[in-house]
Enzyme design. Sequence first.
Site, PDB file in Angstrom:
ATOM      1  N   ASP A   1     -14.625  23.759 -89.879  1.00  0.00           N
ATOM      2  CA  ASP A   1     -15.916  23.223 -89.161  1.00  0.00           C
ATOM      3  C   ASP A   1     -17.015  24.301 -90.290  1.00  0.00           C
ATOM      4  OD1 ASP A   1     -18.110  21.958 -89.233  1.00  0.00           O
ATOM      5  OD2 ASP A   1     -18.357  21.295 -87.330  1.00  0.00           O
TER       6      ASP A   1
ATOM      7  N   HIS B   1     -18.618  21.576 -77.591  1.00  0.00           N
ATOM      8  CA  HIS B   1     -20.055  20.452 -77.484  1.00  0.00           C
ATOM      9  C   HIS B   1     -18.874  19.316 -76.582  1.00  0.00           C
ATOM     10  CE1 HIS B   1     -21.967  20.868 -81.486  1.00  0.00           C
ATOM     11  NE2 HIS B   1     -21.910  21.800 -80.776  1.00  0.00           N
TER      12      HIS B   1
ATOM     13  N   ASN C   1     -17.975  15.920 -74.964  1.00  0.00           N
ATOM     14  CA  ASN C   1     -18.244  14.166 -75.126  1.00  0.00           C
ATOM     15  C   ASN C   1     -17.978  13.473 -73.979  1.00  0.00           C
ATOM     16  OD1 ASN C   1     -19.208  14.817 -78.990  1.00  0.00           O
ATOM     17  ND2 ASN C   1     -17.060  15.240 -78.107  1.00  0.00           N
TER      18      ASN C   1
ATOM     19  N   HIS D   1     -23.306  13.439 -76.494  1.00  0.00           N
ATOM     20  CA  HIS D   1     -22.696  14.142 -77.497  1.00  0.00           C
ATOM     21  C   HIS D   1     -23.490  15.870 -76.590  1.00  0.00           C
ATOM     22  CE1 HIS D   1     -21.023  16.252 -80.538  1.00  0.00           C
ATOM     23  NE2 HIS D   1     -21.799  16.685 -81.052  1.00  0.00           N
TER      24      HIS D   1
END
Lengths: 59, 506
Positions: free
Chosen positions: B97, B157, B159, B243
């Site tokens: 990423d 992160h 979720n 998120h």
Amino acid sequence: MTEREFARGGSERDQSEDVSLPQAASSHLDVSDLLDEIDLVLEENAEEFVKGFVQKGGQ
Amino acid sequence: MSVRRVMGIETEFGISNPRDSQANPMLLSSQVVNAYANKLMPNRIKRMRWDYDVESPLRDARGYDMSRAEADPSQLTDDDYGLANLVLFNGARFYVDHAHPEYSSPEVTNPWDAALWDSAGDRIIERSARYASTLTGELITVYKNNTDGKGVSYGTHENYQVDRAVPFSDLVKFLTPFFVTRCLFSGAGRVGLGQEGIEPGFQISQRADFFEAEVGLETTLRRPIINTRDEPHADPDLFRRLHVIIGDANMSQRATYLKMGTTAIVLSMIEAGFLKIDFELYDAVTSMHLVSHDIDLVTKQRLRDGNEMSALEIQKHYQRSAADYLVHIGNQDPMTSDVVANWGRVLHALETDKMSLANEVDWITKLSVMNGYRNRDQMLWSDPRLAAIDIQYADLRPEKGLGRVLQQKGKLELLFSEEEIERAINEPPVDTRAYFRGKCMEKFETEVAAASWDSLIFDIGEHTTLKRVTLPDAVGGTKAMTESLIAQSRDASQLLAAIAPAHGVA
């Protein structure tokens, strides 16, 4: 489900296995005996190492 | 109802070549991800894609489905060529990423499994970096942290699948004070104050100083405490995917478990309309910074009504509400009881003897080690050796990473055995669609052309040949639903033929 068995979580695991709940020890981290060992792990030139640790932005 | 809900953790890892600070991080990241593929997934389709374009699915009670239209091969061409992208046998996504390697865990249904597959990700990336170092002859190292201490941050992160019926404004109202103060037990600790760490000192959270807004869509600048991104990867009428971008990456497995578990139970209380709060932070962003900078846990946060509360008092309100909630619902779930009990225990310890948490709360572990050095060698917070310890705590190598070393010496608690972690590296969770995804990757590796959270595209080698199977339901595609189907299929054609008749797709 008993308190001990929850460790299996949502996953299918061997129900006969006797998994004990991890106990949270309450002792303070005794670092005095540890520092000498950590010394061996630490980067020798801390200043250079820290300077060189440059990341690009992320989320 | 409990701490059980669909959840997962995405981690962007720090990466560097300590012998060459000019090394290109995108290249390093690609080398790391590709090294894993070359070593462990040699048969995969080499230019496998992430499937960004999932069509609206036809629902299937078994949790998988096949879209009527076949996928167009042109969808699978070069937009992300060169950036490595893998779907692993454990159902995780492992890819590049931007300038970081990222591990997105498989979907799990509870915080214990979330922490387990998160730990599996640490091993996966650590091994990948080792393979990549061998292959390239360079030294490539990876770090489970969230800042370089010089003004740059990258995320961990979480979720959570959340009931769509909950108004988003309720999520903002009830989650903001919780998120601002949650770092008391989930902060990873950081040397230096401010985004660039210029002011000497130590703070609780890696991430806190990088938050500049209360609510918003951004994740890379003007980061908000509550992120509004809304790609549910599930039925959008039923669910949203919350998120959460404020969290730190934890070396402590217990911190990960508690972070996920407490957030899940707070969400359950919000969904049930049970949670009541009669306070609102006057300035949540400022409070987030102040809480993180307050390692003595004494600062009061200003409230809208003119009163003040400490971070601990705010957390205690949430924990007490959760304890009341469990009584209210007659909770029988041991994991839910365990999360709420441990939450209470940790808050009590923070109040009475916080250093007693040095074996389970990352920022306190780090602080203990650093205080040891500060006492022994009279180091000031500006000493580069403390900054080096901060970085090295997150180094994932077992012989060089301080967190790993402390774990091996029994100084930082481990929740999982090596055998459990090894299994989670290779096996998907059995109770979500990650099972179908991971098992298809394992068995039909040569025939999976693309995948995403809610789809798999097979290249079965005849005619136009690309077929998409969608997985709209996160708790579909489980072992119970698909194990025999996969076992009976010798190849992807047979798998698709077995799925297709249910939908009249030839």
